[in-house]
Write an enzyme that holds these catalytic residues in place. Structure first.
Site, PDB file in Angstrom:
ATOM      1  N   HIS A 192      48.841  72.160  98.105  1.00 43.12           N
ATOM      2  CA  HIS A 192      47.663  71.709  98.851  1.00 43.12           C
ATOM      3  C   HIS A 192      47.780  70.260  99.269  1.00 43.12           C
ATOM      4  O   HIS A 192      47.340  69.867 100.336  1.00 43.12           O
ATOM      5  CB  HIS A 192      46.398  71.902  98.007  1.00 43.12           C
ATOM      6  CG  HIS A 192      45.864  73.290  98.108  1.00 43.12           C
ATOM      7  ND1 HIS A 192      45.368  73.989  97.047  1.00 43.12           N
ATOM      8  CD2 HIS A 192      45.770  74.105  99.180  1.00 43.12           C
ATOM      9  CE1 HIS A 192      44.990  75.182  97.450  1.00 43.12           C
ATOM     10  NE2 HIS A 192      45.228  75.277  98.740  1.00 43.12           N
ATOM     11  N   ASN A 445      62.651  79.267 105.679  1.00 48.25           N
ATOM     12  CA  ASN A 445      62.103  79.121 104.312  1.00 48.25           C
ATOM     13  C   ASN A 445      62.781  80.132 103.392  1.00 48.25           C
ATOM     14  O   ASN A 445      63.298  79.794 102.328  1.00 48.25           O
ATOM     15  CB  ASN A 445      60.587  79.369 104.295  1.00 48.25           C
ATOM     16  CG  ASN A 445      59.846  78.494 105.285  1.00 48.25           C
ATOM     17  OD1 ASN A 445      60.314  77.426 105.633  1.00 48.25           O
ATOM     18  ND2 ASN A 445      58.702  78.956 105.752  1.00 48.25           N
ATOM     19  N   CYS A 493      61.565  79.718 112.994  1.00 43.68           N
ATOM     20  CA  CYS A 493      60.125  79.669 112.743  1.00 43.68           C
ATOM     21  C   CYS A 493      59.793  79.303 111.309  1.00 43.68           C
ATOM     22  O   CYS A 493      58.660  79.432 110.884  1.00 43.68           O
ATOM     23  CB  CYS A 493      59.461  80.986 113.127  1.00 43.68           C
ATOM     24  SG  CYS A 493      60.021  82.378 112.150  1.00 43.68           S
TER      25      CYS A 493
END
Ligand code: PEP
Ligand code: MG
Length: 562
Positions: A192, A445, A493
């Protein structure tokens, strides 16, 4: 991550998250409330349960009113934390403890420990919520003790805020004029802290080993592009660096597209989105469309498969977000990537020892072909209704046969078929995979996670889960070269496409589109627009000759600015 000592300066290195340079003294947040010692059992357990519920509700109400005063991700993060404070399971667990004789503060601690253990075991995104749980616990403890809510009280001068990890409720209200940078000892690029720092545009570095040794008040220079924190830097040098980075930021703010190198090679700069709202807000950024619509994220809270109509409406909302563009926008929709860190209640893979290597992404369609069929039918209906032809790609493809089967199902419905390259086998077999589909998009990723055998959520492995790892760059190059030979588009992406320096390297390898969080688009577009294709190619050649991420970054910088 190591601390280097360079002459009289210490430099700590962490994982860079948001670029930008800041120079200010360090501030650490105040201590969290002390955890309660063993207490005496409450005389009236029902009254104590009631006292606990009131405290949890008061905390949730305060967080919710802050959520309604905030916007965007900050508001979402505060609402999610408010929901945790009222979670029936958590409140129920605490009340059970009270009924077994624990005072309310001890019950809050025990219930939190139970939930934190479960979240940690689930791993991935759930594990990252443990910080949020502890934050809720501390707020409830303060409320029960009649003390002010814990949080960060900021001084009236600029600081670099350092912490182990920051609770979302702390980070969401930060004033970028006072907090010039965020640096955390823990956390990953998807925590976060990182998400809020991206939204606020504050330089941010996470997973910095040795940070705890930097005392409050120590002046530091934070470089969010390189992940370096220089302790007690030469003030004149540091201020000059801050000026240079502000100048670069102003260039970025001016960039309005379209994506192309300084000598005119076109590169589509696209946005990653997750629903209609995020697609509409992406149009505020200089992007030419959507390079990755993560459909599973729109269904995380769904107990059962959404109906065909519901899905059609959602896909249409996303497609039509860009209908006002001058040029027809490119829209790439990814079919459900359920499983592992993104579990969907209606896609039950059962207990798996290794969910990241388990039944996720396209693999779910083997046991549940109807889920994929329904999704493709809904995308096709949305395409018909909006008069567009979106591109559709599958996640977690490992073989050419999988690509062939998926492409047939997509083309049967008149859509353009592609697959993601996230598994090393797919990268190595890129020519065979490209022969089956119309385009590919590299998910850096997961490609990094699987190439390096390192969990993308682990802060301890952040040096390995770095897309600048030369092994990952070599695989990306294999795919981009295969795309050039086949004459088919190769996008990126994953988060690598949000890194302006790496973006230039990717273009040099032959990547034709870059899709990332919309907030990163202008910096990526400006970086690509500032260099020639020849310089990008030289940077690509240079990184491919390295064997270390830091050397790869240095080689790319040198080649681009030669
Ligand atoms: C990726 O793996 O790079 C990707 C874009 O997919 P996700 O982050 O949703 O797994
Ligand atoms: Mg992925």
């Amino acid at each position: 991550m190591t601390a280097h000592i360079a002459t009289d300066q210490a430099v700590l290195v962490g994982t860079p998250v948001v670029a930008g340079v800041a120079h200010a003294p360090v501030m650490w947040p105040g201590a969290r409330p002390a955890l309660p010692g063993p207490g005496t059992p409450p005389a009236d357990v029902e009254a104590e349960c009631e006292r606990f519920s009131r405290a949890a509700t008061a905390v949730a109400d305060r967080l919710r009113s802050r959520a309604s005063a905030a916007t965007g991700v900050a508001s979402e993060v505060l609402s999610a934390t408010a929901a945790l404070a009222e979670d029936r399971g958590w409140v129920g667990a605490a009340q059970k403890e009270i009924r077994a004789g624990a005072p309310a503060p001890n019950a809050a601690v025990a219930a939190t420990e139970q939930f934190a253990a479960v979240f940690t075991k689930l791993g991935g995104l759930m594990a990252e919520r443990v910080t949020d749980l502890h934050d809720v616990r501390d707020r409830v403890l303060a409320e029960l003790a009649g003390e002010p809510e814990p949080g960060i009280s900021l001084p009236d001068h600029p600081v670099v805020l350092c912490a182990d990890d920051l609770a979302p409720a702390d980070t969401s209200g930060l004033d970028p004029a006072v907090v010039t940078a965020l640096v955390t000892r823990l956390g990953g690029p998807t925590s976060h802290t990182a998400i809020i720092a991206r939204q606020l545009g504050i330089p941010c570095i996470v997973a910095v080993h040795g940070l705890e040794a930097v005392a409050a008040g120590t002046p530091v220079m934070v470089d969010g592009a390189t992940g370096r924190i220089t302790i007690a830097p030469d003030p004149a040098v540091a201020d000059a660096e801050v000026q240079r980075s502000r100048h670069a930021a102003a260039e970025v703010a001016r960039w309005a597209g379209p994506g192309r190198t300084a000598d005119g090679k076109e590169v589509a700069i696209l946005a990653n989105v997750q629903d209609g709202a995020s697609a509409r807000s992406a149009t505020d950024h200089p992007v030419a469309g959507i390079g990755l619509f993560r459909t599973e994220l729109a269904f995380l809270d769904r107990a059962s498969e959404p109906s065909l109509d519901e899905q059609t409406t959602l896909y249409r909302e996303v497609i039509e977000a860009f209908s006002g563009s001058a040029e027809p926008a490119k829209i790439v929709i990814r079919t459900l990537d359920a499983g592992s860190d993104k579990p969907l209640a209606f896609v039950d893979a059962g207990a798996e020892a290794n969910p990241a290597l388990g039944v996720r992404g396209l693999r779910v369609a083997t046991a549940h072909p109807e889920l994929l069929e329904h999704q493709l039918d809904a995308i096709a209906a949305a395409a018909r209704q909006s008069g567009t032809t979106p591109w559709v790609m599958a996640p977690m493809v490992a073989t050419a046969a999988e690509a062939r089967g998926f492409a047939a199902a997509v083309r049967d419905r008149g859509l353009v078929a592609g697959v993601m390259i996230e598994v090393p086998s797919a990268a190595l077999l890129a020519p065979a995979i490209l022969a089956e589909v119309d385009f590919v998009s590299i998910g850096t990723n997961d490609l990094t996670q699987y190439t390096m055998a390192a969990d993308r959520m682990s802060a301890d492995l952040a040096t390995l889960t770095d897309p600048w790892q030369p092994a990952v760059l070599a695989l990306i190059n294999t795919v981009a070269s295969a795309g050039a030979v086949a004459g088919k588009p190769v996008g990126v992406c994953g988060e690598a496409a949000a890194d302006p320096l790496l973006a230039c390297v990717l273009v040099g390898m032959g990547v034709t589109s870059l899709s990332s969080a919309p907030a990163a688009a202008a910096a990526v577009g400006a970086a690509v627009g500032g260099v020639t294709l020849a310089a990008c190619r030289a940077a690509a050649d240079a990184v491919l000759a390295t064997a270390d991420p830091a050397d790869a970054r240095a080689a790319a910088t040198a080649a681009l600015h030669a």
